[in-house]
Design an enzyme around this catalytic site. Sequence first.
Site, PDB file in Angstrom:
ATOM      1  N   GLY A   1       7.615   1.642   0.705  1.00 21.36           N
ATOM      2  CA  GLY A   1       7.969   2.091  -0.641  1.00 21.36           C
ATOM      3  C   GLY A   1       9.426   1.777  -0.906  1.00 21.36           C
ATOM      4  O   GLY A   1      10.229   2.668  -1.193  1.00 21.36           O
TER       5      GLY A   1
ATOM      6  N   GLU B   1       6.102  -2.500  -1.301  1.00 19.97           N
ATOM      7  CA  GLU B   1       6.152  -1.816  -2.596  1.00 19.97           C
ATOM      8  C   GLU B   1       4.825  -2.049  -3.315  1.00 19.97           C
ATOM      9  O   GLU B   1       4.341  -3.172  -3.395  1.00 19.97           O
ATOM     10  CB  GLU B   1       7.317  -2.357  -3.435  1.00 19.97           C
ATOM     11  CG  GLU B   1       7.414  -1.788  -4.829  1.00 19.97           C
ATOM     12  CD  GLU B   1       7.504  -0.274  -4.863  1.00 19.97           C
ATOM     13  OE1 GLU B   1       6.701   0.351  -5.596  1.00 19.97           O
ATOM     14  OE2 GLU B   1       8.374   0.285  -4.158  1.00 19.97           O
ATOM     15  N   ILE B   2       4.247  -0.982  -3.843  1.00 24.57           N
ATOM     16  CA  ILE B   2       2.936  -1.072  -4.468  1.00 24.57           C
ATOM     17  C   ILE B   2       3.006  -1.449  -5.949  1.00 24.57           C
ATOM     18  O   ILE B   2       2.068  -2.010  -6.504  1.00 24.57           O
ATOM     19  CB  ILE B   2       2.159   0.265  -4.291  1.00 24.57           C
ATOM     20  CG1 ILE B   2       0.671   0.079  -4.596  1.00 24.57           C
ATOM     21  CG2 ILE B   2       2.779   1.361  -5.154  1.00 24.57           C
ATOM     22  CD1 ILE B   2      -0.165   1.293  -4.253  1.00 24.57           C
TER      23      ILE B   2
ATOM     24  N   ASN C   1      -0.424  -2.076  -0.354  1.00 19.32           N
ATOM     25  CA  ASN C   1      -0.625  -0.636  -0.241  1.00 19.32           C
ATOM     26  C   ASN C   1      -0.513  -0.265   1.233  1.00 19.32           C
ATOM     27  O   ASN C   1      -1.424  -0.521   2.026  1.00 19.32           O
ATOM     28  CB  ASN C   1      -2.002  -0.262  -0.789  1.00 19.32           C
ATOM     29  CG  ASN C   1      -2.210   1.254  -0.844  1.00 19.32           C
ATOM     30  OD1 ASN C   1      -1.543   2.010  -0.140  1.00 19.32           O
ATOM     31  ND2 ASN C   1      -3.131   1.689  -1.677  1.00 19.32           N
TER      32      ASN C   1
ATOM     33  N   LEU D   1      12.095   6.529   2.247  1.00 18.68           N
ATOM     34  CA  LEU D   1      13.214   7.035   1.463  1.00 18.68           C
ATOM     35  C   LEU D   1      12.746   7.483   0.085  1.00 18.68           C
ATOM     36  O   LEU D   1      12.204   6.692  -0.689  1.00 18.68           O
ATOM     37  CB  LEU D   1      14.294   5.950   1.318  1.00 18.68           C
ATOM     38  CG  LEU D   1      15.315   5.828   2.464  1.00 18.68           C
ATOM     39  CD1 LEU D   1      14.621   5.634   3.801  1.00 18.68           C
ATOM     40  CD2 LEU D   1      16.294   4.691   2.192  1.00 18.68           C
TER      41      LEU D   1
ATOM     42  N   ASP E   1       7.181   9.440  -3.059  1.00 23.71           N
ATOM     43  CA  ASP E   1       6.567  10.202  -4.146  1.00 23.71           C
ATOM     44  C   ASP E   1       6.143  11.568  -3.609  1.00 23.71           C
ATOM     45  O   ASP E   1       5.361  11.642  -2.654  1.00 23.71           O
ATOM     46  CB  ASP E   1       5.344   9.440  -4.667  1.00 23.71           C
ATOM     47  CG  ASP E   1       4.817  10.007  -5.975  1.00 23.71           C
ATOM     48  OD1 ASP E   1       4.977  11.217  -6.214  1.00 23.71           O
ATOM     49  OD2 ASP E   1       4.240   9.232  -6.761  1.00 23.71           O
TER      50      ASP E   1
END
Length: 234
Positions: free
Chosen positions: A53, A76-77, A109, A129, A132
């Site tokens: 992420g 990163e999605i 993902n 870091l 969500d």
Amino acid sequence: MASLPQKRYYRQRAHSNPMADHCFDYPVSPDAMDWSKFYPGEENTPVEFLDVGCGYGGLLTTLSPMFPETRMLGLEIRVKVSDYVMDRIAALRTQNPTQYQNIACLRTNAMKYLPNFFKKGQLKKMFFLYPDPHFKKAKHKWRIVNQCLLAEYAYVLQECGVVYTITDVKDLHEWMVKHFTEHPLFQRIDDHDLKDDPIVEKLYSSTEEGQKVSRNQGEKFVAVFRRTSDPYLR
């Protein structure tokens, strides 16, 4: 000379449903992955640092000159955000021909495909870091740190590998600490022992989210964990 991309052209919703059916390309196994299009030079050098992420790539660009011989990857999605990081790295390489060759970004993902990209014990460091928080209890299963996923993280991390976490959400911090410390293959590193780790201070402000928390004078919670040896193999 290539100019750095501007974030305003890459804005996207802050959150993405990791359980949704996104379209991703992924290898059937780590051996089938072609890394040559991500990293110039020696193709056989494995990725050793993984930012899960990675957002807009702040940690990657910060750590790149600190560990120039180490390959790092950001996952990163979100489409536009990953596009930004890729364009940012390309521009940095153009502006600095001898630098930033060791970082790359991949849209995927991490909750579903991590073992497709990385071999057992391949990674030395993983970073989570400002993940969500998924505040609603019904969505806690979407959190990137949970009981099932920790088994995968332990699989791809080498013994004594390190996991870094930081968040401005106290509940999420306590959640991550609880799950990591309850897992038999992870042990929390005492805060006193983190003073000599040059990476720790970079966790606070290298990312856009961290800078935002600082501007709002919010509190940041850090927890770092070590991958221990398998107690059943001793």
